[in-house]
Design a protein around this motif. Sequence first.
Motif, PDB file in Angstrom:
ATOM      1  N   GLY A  56       0.813  -1.213   0.000  1.00 30.85           N
ATOM      2  CA  GLY A  56       0.000   0.000   0.000  1.00 30.85           C
ATOM      3  C   GLY A  56       0.846   1.262   0.000  1.00 30.85           C
ATOM      4  N   TYR A  57       1.867   1.291   0.815  1.00 33.42           N
ATOM      5  CA  TYR A  57       2.781   2.439   0.832  1.00 33.42           C
ATOM      6  C   TYR A  57       3.450   2.613  -0.527  1.00 33.42           C
ATOM      7  N   SER A 107      -6.353   1.028  -4.731  1.00 34.43           N
ATOM      8  CA  SER A 107      -7.785   0.745  -4.640  1.00 34.43           C
ATOM      9  C   SER A 107      -8.052  -0.726  -4.338  1.00 34.43           C
ATOM     10  N   GLU A 108      -7.265  -1.611  -4.919  1.00 31.27           N
ATOM     11  CA  GLU A 108      -7.445  -3.047  -4.721  1.00 31.27           C
ATOM     12  C   GLU A 108      -7.151  -3.488  -3.289  1.00 31.27           C
ATOM     13  N   LEU A 109      -6.402  -2.672  -2.545  1.00 33.00           N
ATOM     14  CA  LEU A 109      -6.015  -3.041  -1.184  1.00 33.00           C
ATOM     15  C   LEU A 109      -7.045  -2.636  -0.139  1.00 33.00           C
ATOM     16  N   ILE A 140     -11.794   7.624   0.615  1.00 33.35           N
ATOM     17  CA  ILE A 140     -10.403   7.501   1.065  1.00 33.35           C
ATOM     18  C   ILE A 140      -9.454   7.843  -0.082  1.00 33.35           C
ATOM     19  N   LEU A 141      -9.715   7.299  -1.255  1.00 34.28           N
ATOM     20  CA  LEU A 141      -8.857   7.593  -2.407  1.00 34.28           C
ATOM     21  C   LEU A 141      -8.938   9.068  -2.798  1.00 34.28           C
ATOM     22  N   ALA A 142     -10.118   9.676  -2.660  1.00 34.95           N
ATOM     23  CA  ALA A 142     -10.253  11.109  -2.927  1.00 34.95           C
ATOM     24  C   ALA A 142      -9.410  11.919  -1.936  1.00 34.95           C
TER      25      ALA A 142
END
Length: 130
Positions: free
Chosen positions: A13-14, A26-28, A53-55
């Motif tokens: 993720g990092y 996004s997949e995580l 969260i992605l935003a």
Amino acid sequence: MGATENAELVRRGYEAFNSGDLAALSELFAEDAVWYAAGNGVLSGTKQGRDAILAYFGELGARSQGTFQAAVQDIVGGENHTIGLQQSRAESDGKTLDIATAISFVLRDGKVVEGREFFEDTAKADEFWT
């Protein structure tokens, strides 16, 4: 998943975050994941759902003109919680952010379902993002 697998998922993720790979990131995340951004600033508060969260992550990049980086210091994996220790760095409009940060991740079924940010100086982080 065990502690080792959880730590590896957070590490991926990092890597995705720092390289700007939102598809991999996004997949995580679980679709109904929740993210808690510490403080009282413009970016603080609860982000409900993967898209929110992605935003939020995108807003970190936009407000720092793409300079925000989460430099991983260590990842401590556990069965229920995995902790990412990082140095958060960014520059924007003549301001510099360089602050120790810890994020507590809750993972289930190979996905992040919760993230909670903790800053060494929340007021300093809030001020940077204004």
